[in-house]
Structure formats: C-alpha cells, structure tokens
Design a protein around this motif. Structure first.
Motif, mmCIF file in Angstrom:
data_model
loop_
_atom_site.group_PDB
_atom_site.id
_atom_site.type_symbol
_atom_site.label_atom_id
_atom_site.label_comp_id
_atom_site.label_asym_id
_atom_site.label_seq_id
_atom_site.Cartn_x
_atom_site.Cartn_y
_atom_site.Cartn_z
ATOM 1 N N GLY A 142 0.877 -1.388 0.426
ATOM 2 C CA GLY A 142 0.210 -0.113 -0.103
ATOM 3 C C GLY A 142 0.968 1.193 0.203
ATOM 4 O O GLY A 142 0.101 2.082 -0.134
ATOM 5 N N VAL A 143 1.955 0.890 -0.048
ATOM 6 C CA VAL A 143 3.071 2.649 -0.341
ATOM 7 C C VAL A 143 3.668 2.808 -1.448
ATOM 8 O O VAL A 143 3.933 1.658 -1.822
ATOM 9 C CB VAL A 143 4.076 2.159 0.591
ATOM 10 N N LYS A 144 2.968 4.035 -1.414
ATOM 11 C CA LYS A 144 3.709 4.404 -3.234
ATOM 12 C C LYS A 144 4.948 5.052 -2.649
ATOM 13 O O LYS A 144 5.379 5.370 -2.501
ATOM 14 C CB LYS A 144 2.399 5.648 -3.229
ATOM 15 N N HIS A 145 5.836 3.929 -3.827
ATOM 16 C CA HIS A 145 7.388 4.024 -3.680
ATOM 17 C C HIS A 145 7.568 4.077 -5.578
ATOM 18 O O HIS A 145 7.551 3.653 -6.217
ATOM 19 C CB HIS A 145 7.955 3.517 -3.172
ATOM 20 N N TRP A 146 9.196 4.206 -4.923
ATOM 21 C CA TRP A 146 9.903 4.014 -6.569
ATOM 22 C C TRP A 146 11.585 4.288 -6.267
ATOM 23 O O TRP A 146 12.183 4.603 -4.969
ATOM 24 C CB TRP A 146 10.113 5.132 -7.765
ATOM 25 N N HIS A 147 12.474 3.151 -7.223
ATOM 26 C CA HIS A 147 13.598 3.105 -6.429
ATOM 27 C C HIS A 147 14.241 2.756 -7.827
ATOM 28 O O HIS A 147 13.767 2.525 -9.003
ATOM 29 C CB HIS A 147 14.015 1.795 -6.103
ATOM 30 N N GLY A 148 15.499 2.863 -7.990
ATOM 31 C CA GLY A 148 16.202 3.121 -9.069
ATOM 32 C C GLY A 148 18.042 3.624 -8.536
ATOM 33 O O GLY A 148 18.337 3.744 -7.732
ATOM 34 N N ALA A 149 18.580 3.887 -9.493
ATOM 35 C CA ALA A 149 19.706 3.762 -10.026
ATOM 36 C C ALA A 149 20.553 5.943 -9.524
ATOM 37 O O ALA A 149 19.423 6.841 -10.078
ATOM 38 C CB ALA A 149 20.857 3.783 -10.485
ATOM 39 N N LYS A 150 21.480 6.072 -8.939
ATOM 40 C CA LYS A 150 22.188 7.310 -8.981
ATOM 41 C C LYS A 150 22.043 7.828 -10.515
ATOM 42 O O LYS A 150 22.672 7.193 -10.965
ATOM 43 C CB LYS A 150 22.581 7.460 -7.628
ATOM 44 N N ARG A 151 21.921 9.444 -10.506
ATOM 45 C CA ARG A 151 22.421 10.163 -11.892
ATOM 46 C C ARG A 151 23.795 9.057 -12.599
ATOM 47 O O ARG A 151 24.091 9.055 -13.374
ATOM 48 C CB ARG A 151 22.215 11.041 -11.606
ATOM 49 N N HIS A 152 24.904 9.208 -11.352
ATOM 50 C CA HIS A 152 26.193 8.909 -12.205
ATOM 51 C C HIS A 152 26.342 7.526 -11.921
ATOM 52 O O HIS A 152 27.899 7.332 -11.652
ATOM 53 C CB HIS A 152 27.032 10.615 -12.068
ATOM 54 N N SER A 153 25.814 6.731 -11.329
ATOM 55 C CA SER A 153 26.134 5.152 -11.547
ATOM 56 C C SER A 153 25.423 3.933 -11.613
ATOM 57 O O SER A 153 24.146 3.980 -11.555
ATOM 58 C CB SER A 153 26.098 4.986 -10.147
ATOM 59 N N TRP A 154 25.837 3.318 -11.911
ATOM 60 C CA TRP A 154 25.229 2.035 -11.648
ATOM 61 C C TRP A 154 24.623 1.500 -10.331
ATOM 62 O O TRP A 154 24.814 1.157 -9.345
ATOM 63 C CB TRP A 154 26.101 0.639 -12.826
ATOM 64 N N PHE A 155 23.455 0.276 -10.162
ATOM 65 C CA PHE A 155 22.647 0.255 -8.960
ATOM 66 C C PHE A 155 22.217 -1.085 -9.599
ATOM 67 O O PHE A 155 21.591 -1.500 -10.768
ATOM 68 C CB PHE A 155 21.299 1.176 -8.672
ATOM 69 N N SER A 156 22.520 -2.430 -8.552
ATOM 70 C CA SER A 156 22.080 -3.365 -8.465
ATOM 71 C C SER A 156 20.576 -3.892 -8.044
ATOM 72 O O SER A 156 21.741 -3.724 -5.787
ATOM 73 C CB SER A 156 22.124 -4.304 -9.126
ATOM 74 N N HIS A 157 20.370 -4.108 -7.055
ATOM 75 C CA HIS A 157 19.523 -4.565 -5.956
ATOM 76 C C HIS A 157 18.753 -5.916 -6.261
ATOM 77 O O HIS A 157 18.108 -5.850 -7.467
ATOM 78 C CB HIS A 157 18.772 -3.801 -5.617
ATOM 79 N N LEU A 158 18.404 -7.365 -5.064
ATOM 80 C CA LEU A 158 17.860 -8.459 -4.823
ATOM 81 C C LEU A 158 16.203 -7.757 -5.334
ATOM 82 O O LEU A 158 15.995 -6.527 -3.842
ATOM 83 C CB LEU A 158 18.431 -9.488 -4.530
ATOM 84 N N ALA A 159 15.554 -8.384 -5.232
ATOM 85 C CA ALA A 159 13.721 -8.089 -5.446
ATOM 86 C C ALA A 159 13.217 -9.351 -4.881
ATOM 87 O O ALA A 159 12.991 -9.862 -5.819
ATOM 88 C CB ALA A 159 13.160 -6.612 -6.214
ATOM 89 N N PHE A 160 12.185 -8.858 -4.249
ATOM 90 C CA PHE A 160 11.216 -9.850 -3.562
ATOM 91 C C PHE A 160 9.932 -9.458 -3.360
ATOM 92 O O PHE A 160 10.259 -8.869 -2.254
ATOM 93 C CB PHE A 160 11.917 -11.552 -3.245
ATOM 94 N N GLU A 161 8.768 -10.441 -4.049
ATOM 95 C CA GLU A 161 8.081 -9.852 -3.392
ATOM 96 C C GLU A 161 7.665 -10.447 -1.444
ATOM 97 O O GLU A 161 6.964 -12.197 -1.481
ATOM 98 C CB GLU A 161 6.357 -9.919 -3.926
ATOM 99 N N ILE A 162 6.850 -9.548 -0.826
ATOM 100 C CA ILE A 162 6.217 -10.739 -0.084
ATOM 101 C C ILE A 162 4.839 -11.667 -0.048
ATOM 102 O O ILE A 162 4.184 -10.885 -0.607
ATOM 103 C CB ILE A 162 6.331 -10.107 1.877
#
Length: 245
Positions: free
Chosen positions: A204-224
């Motif tokens: 129910g929480v509205k959100h976003w995620h992503g990389a910083k402007r000058h960096s690649w970025f990786s995360h693991l993601a899984f839904e509860i």
C-alpha cells in the motif's frame, strides 16, 4: 567454477603431475572456494601479482580475460592498473595496459555490471515502466515459491512510482548488492542506497527506486507473500523529483 583442462591439454603427456596440480588443485580447489573469496577478487589479486612480476604475455592475457568474465569492468581494470603502477612499477603497468586494451576492446558499459549475481537480460517486458534502461536476472527456479530477481539500473535509470497491493501480507524487500541508488516513499525524502542496505516496503505504500545519476545500481527484489496481491504502476519519476546527486 568450470572444470579446468588447460594443463592436461598443454602438458598432460609431458608433465602430467604439473598438469594435475594446475587443473585439479589450483583451479579445481583454490579457485573453486567462492564462499571464501569471490572469483572477481581472486582475478584482481591474480592480475595484481602478474603485473607486479612484470608478466605481460599469455598468462596475463588469460587472467585479464578471466577477470572480465568475473565482472571486472573496463573502468575498474584501468583504475587497477593505474593503482598498481605506483606499487608494482611504472614500466610493468605500461606493459600491461596494451594487453588490457586488447582484452576489453569490445567491452560495453554494461559489461561486468549486476554485482555478484550478474546482469541478466534487458528488462524489455517492463521497459514501459522505467525511465532509462534496466536489466533483469531471475535467480529463483520456476518451481520455487518465492521469485527472487536481481534488477540492475543503468546510471539515471529508475522505475515509475508504484504500489504493491495486498489484502493481507504483501509488500516488497530490496537488498542492495552493487553500485549506488535511491529509494523514496511518497511524502518522504529520498533514501540513499549502497551495497548491504535492505529496504522493506509495506503493502500500500507508493514508492520508486533506481540508480543514482552517475552510478550503476543493482538490488535483489522479491515480493512478500500475501493474499490478493497486485502491483499498480503510476506516473514516472520526473526530473524535478529525481535527486540531483
């Protein structure tokens, strides 16, 4: 770690004991202990030792190729050789650079990204919900109840605002594994993310995620796990909202 056979192919008839030590001990046992030291770090250590000894022939070329396969990017290799020049000797670094340029000649910016879990494939199925290019590497098997993915964002890439809905339970967990990124919930300030950070996102929480402007970025993601779960994609994250890091 792939089973090494180079020693036996090259020296099996002439020096079988050396070939066995090379294939079975050095690569079969030492390099295979990935839980103690990652292949990427082993490659960095090996290249450093070879450059320090002034080795710039086939052995260095092979281990530079291995380093690239293990995720050492072109930028990281250039930085490594520059660093080594001050400790291993300027001529040794000069001799290593042409070999490295040859090995990385066709490298792209995406090479070596994704951290320990790897880059995966272009995230084309969800591209319409991202600003910029992202990559997806599904780590879990189809038969497993929890779908775990490694998501990699190129610099400046972020997904749209979105909400994970659920009647009970639900939500999402992010585990940051490489690079630097952002996470933001609606009405709150952006949160800077680096490897090791964990974000728990309630349903129910509205959100976003992503990389910083000058960096690649990786995360693991899984839904509860939850009941009546769904995902609602909302509007893009505008440049006015996206942090100017």
């Amino acid at each position: 770690m792939e089973k090494q056979t180079a020693g036996r192919k090259a020296l099996g008839d002439f020096a079988p004991q050396f070939a066995a030590l090379n294939d079975d001990v050095l690569f079969g046992e030492v390099w295979a202990k990935e839980n103690e030291l990652s292949p990427k770090l082993r490659s960095i250590a090996t290249v450093s030792a070879l450059v320090g000894k002034g080795t710039a022939g086939d052995a260095l070329r092979y281990h530079l190729q291995t380093a690239r396969q293990h995720g050492v990017t072109r930028e990281e290799m250039a930085a490594l050789l520059t660093h080594l020049a001050f400790y291993a000797g300027w001529p040794n670094a000069w001799a290593a650079f042409p070999v490295a340029k040859e090995v990385y000649a066709d490298a792209t910016d995406a090479d070596g990204r994704g951290g320990f879990f790897g880059l995966g494939e272009p995230n084309d199925a969800y591209a319409k919900y991202f600003t910029g290019r992202s990559y997806l590497n599904v780590l879990s098997k189809p038969s497993e109840p929890l779908v775990i993915c490694n998501v990699t964002f190129e610099p400046g890439c972020r997904n749209f605002w979105h909400i994970h809905h659920a009647a009970q339970g639900g939500g999402q967990v992010l585990i940051c594994v490489d690079g630097e990124g952002w996470y933001q919930e609606e009405g709150k300030a952006p949160q800077s993310l680096t490897p090791g950070d964990i974000v728990e996102i309630p349903a129910g929480v509205k959100h976003w995620h992503g990389a910083k402007r000058h960096s690649w970025f990786s995360h693991l993601a899984f839904e509860i796990p939850g009941t009546e779960t769904s995902n609602e994609w909302c509007e893009p994250v505008t440049d006015e909202v996206y942090p100017q890091d």
